[in-house]
Structure formats: structure tokens, C-alpha cells
Design a protein around this motif. Structure first.
Motif, PDB file in Angstrom:
ATOM      1  N   CYS A  12       0.844  -1.204   0.000  1.00 28.94           N
ATOM      2  CA  CYS A  12       0.000   0.000   0.000  1.00 28.94           C
ATOM      3  C   CYS A  12       0.873   1.244   0.000  1.00 28.94           C
ATOM      4  CB  CYS A  12      -0.912  -0.005   1.222  1.00 28.94           C
ATOM      5  SG  CYS A  12      -2.075   1.364   1.229  1.00 28.94           S
ATOM      6  N   VAL A  13       0.669   2.113  -0.958  1.00 30.18           N
ATOM      7  CA  VAL A  13       1.378   3.390  -1.043  1.00 30.18           C
ATOM      8  C   VAL A  13       0.401   4.512  -0.729  1.00 30.18           C
ATOM      9  CG1 VAL A  13       2.680   4.954  -2.546  1.00 30.18           C
ATOM     10  CG2 VAL A  13       2.967   2.475  -2.758  1.00 30.18           C
ATOM     11  N   ALA A  14       0.750   5.373   0.197  1.00 24.32           N
ATOM     12  CA  ALA A  14      -0.160   6.445   0.626  1.00 24.32           C
ATOM     13  C   ALA A  14      -0.348   7.472  -0.491  1.00 24.32           C
ATOM     14  CB  ALA A  14       0.391   7.129   1.872  1.00 24.32           C
ATOM     15  N   LYS A  15      -1.561   7.972  -0.586  1.00 27.49           N
ATOM     16  CA  LYS A  15      -1.884   9.013  -1.559  1.00 27.49           C
ATOM     17  C   LYS A  15      -1.629  10.366  -0.926  1.00 27.49           C
ATOM     18  CE  LYS A  15      -5.732  10.874  -4.274  1.00 27.49           C
ATOM     19  NZ  LYS A  15      -7.171  10.743  -4.624  1.00 27.49           N
ATOM     20  N   GLY A  16      -0.792  11.162  -1.588  1.00 23.93           N
ATOM     21  CA  GLY A  16      -0.460  12.473  -1.037  1.00 23.93           C
ATOM     22  C   GLY A  16      -1.505  13.530  -1.347  1.00 23.93           C
ATOM     23  N   HIS A  18      -4.789  15.531  -2.562  1.00 17.15           N
ATOM     24  CA  HIS A  18      -6.227  15.261  -2.616  1.00 17.15           C
ATOM     25  C   HIS A  18      -6.909  16.408  -3.364  1.00 17.15           C
ATOM     26  CE1 HIS A  18      -6.286  11.757   0.128  1.00 17.15           C
ATOM     27  NE2 HIS A  18      -5.261  12.370   0.714  1.00 17.15           N
TER      28      HIS A  18
END
Length: 230
Positions: A12-16, A18
Motif C-alpha cells: 500500500c502506497v499512501a496518496k499524497g 487530494h
């Protein structure tokens, strides 16, 4: 929601960022539209059928995603005119998305709905920069007095030249020609105003005569012809 095995095994790669949707102009405001109820505006769409036998101009006044007013104008196809009667009855009260997915029977009206939808959801409406948009009933203003669509009907042949049949002013009664047989003006009757007068009780002959006018240098014509008979 179902995921493939390959996706389940991924890290899982965090979404920066938004970022929301780009704001569009709507009735004098900038709106980040996320749902149909965020959409407002008055605009027009023009559509045509597959054989291009007829065309439709559709005008919708949308407030908070709901169609409040619909004007359907058709040209060139009798079947489309009857479909337009149905469309004008069913469109108002629908959401913009419902209307897009409603079969309006005639291809030309469906295409007009599609073209109008694209304009309105991308902020390209007639009222994009008009504060509070236009009131319900503004669609009728396109029709003018007599509430008749503005129609232009012209016909011409190589051998016999042009015939003006209907102009914005009304039904053409006669063409005025100069010494070179070139059109320099025309006489017309404004059918919308004439019918308004008849409905109000004016004698039909008097209503007709009162609403006959000329355009251009008709008074200087050396020859006058009936565009439908000669």
C-alpha cells in the motif's frame, strides 16, 4: 468490492495530494461540481439525426441539477416535431443525468441533449458568468413576440435564382427586384403578432393588414414577385 490476487499482494502506497475537481463557472459563481445537484445554468444544444434530415435546438434552464424549463425547437422533420411534444412534457422535473439517459425518441433531440449536457457540466453555459442565472421563463425570450421560433427558409436554383420564403421578421409575401432582377427587399407578414391580434378579437383581415411590413428597399423595386408562385 472484489480485487484480483495481484492487487491484493501489492504494498500500500499512501496518496499524497487530494485535489478536488476543477471549479467551473455557474451563474456567477465558481463551483467544484461533485454531484448532479451542484449543476445550474441555462444553455442550448443543437442535434441532428443520422440521415441529417432534421435538426433540433434544445434549451434547458437547470437549477441545482433539476430541469426547471425546457424549450424544444425542431426543423425539417414532421416526426421530430411530434417527438418534441413528448420531450417538452417529460424533460422538466428530471435531473440532468436522468434527462441524458431518457430516450427522447428522435435522434436529433437525443443528440441535442448530449451536446447540451457537455456544455453544462463543463461550465460553458450561456449563464456561466450571470449572477443567479436567468429566471424560469427566460427560454421563451428566444421566441420573441407571438412565441414563434425564429425561422429562416431560403431556396435557390442555378437557373432561376433565390427565393426568400421566411425570414426572422415573418412569412415572406413578395420579393422586390431592381432593374437587374436582383433582390433589394421583401414584404412580409409577422404571423405571431397577427395571430395574437386575431386571438384578441381583431378581424383577421385587419390583423393581417396591420402586421404586414417591408424590409430593405422594397419600395424602390421595379418588379415584385411572389416567391412561392413565380
Amino acid at each position: 468490492m472484489e480485487y484480483t490476487h495481484e492487487v491484493q499482494e501489492m504494498l500500500c502506497v499512501a496518496k499524497g495530494p487530494h485535489h478536488g475537481p476543477a471549479p467551473i463557472p455557474e451563474e456567477g459563481r465558481w463551483v467544484a461540481a461533485k454531484q448532479i445537484s451542484d449543476i445550474s445554468g441555462l444553455t442550448h444544444g443543437v442535434g441532428w439525426c443520422a440521415p441529417q434530415q432534421g435538426a433540433c435546438k434544445l434549451t434547458l434552464n437547470v437549477k441545482e441539477g433539476i430541469i426547471q424549463e425546457a424549450l424544444v425547437e425542431t426543423l425539417g422533420c414532421s416526426g421530430m416535431t411530434h417527438s418534441a411534444a413528448m420531450a417538452a412534457e417529460v424533460l422538466q422535473g428530471k435531473t440532468l443525468l436522468e434527462a441524458l439517459n431518457t430516450d427522447l425518441v428522435c435522434d436529433a433531440i437525443n443528440v441535442a441533449m448530449r451536446e447540451l449536457f457537455l456544455q453544462i457540466v463543463y461550465g460553458r453555459t450561456q449563464t456561466a458568468f450571470s449572477e443567479n442565472g436567468l429566471p424560469i421563463g427566460a427560454g421563451l425570450e428566444d421566441l420573441g413576440k407571438g412565441l414563434r421560433s425564429q425561422v429562416g427558409t431560403m431556396y435557390g436554383t442555378k437557373d432561376k435564382g433565390v427565393r426568400y420564403l421566411e425570414m426572422a421578421e415573418g412569412y415572406v409575401l413578395a420579393l422586390g427586384l431592381d432593374k437587374n432582377d436582383e433582390v433589394i427587399g421583401y414584404k412580409f407578414v409577422h404571423l405571431g403578432k397577427m395571430m395574437d391580434a386575431i386571438r384578441a378579437g381583431t378581424d383577421p383581415k385587419a390583423a393581417y393588414e396591420k402586421n404586414v411590413g417591408t424590409y430593405g428597399r422594397f419600395a424602390e423595386a421595379v418588379k415584385v414577385i411572389d416567391p412561392r408562385a413565380k
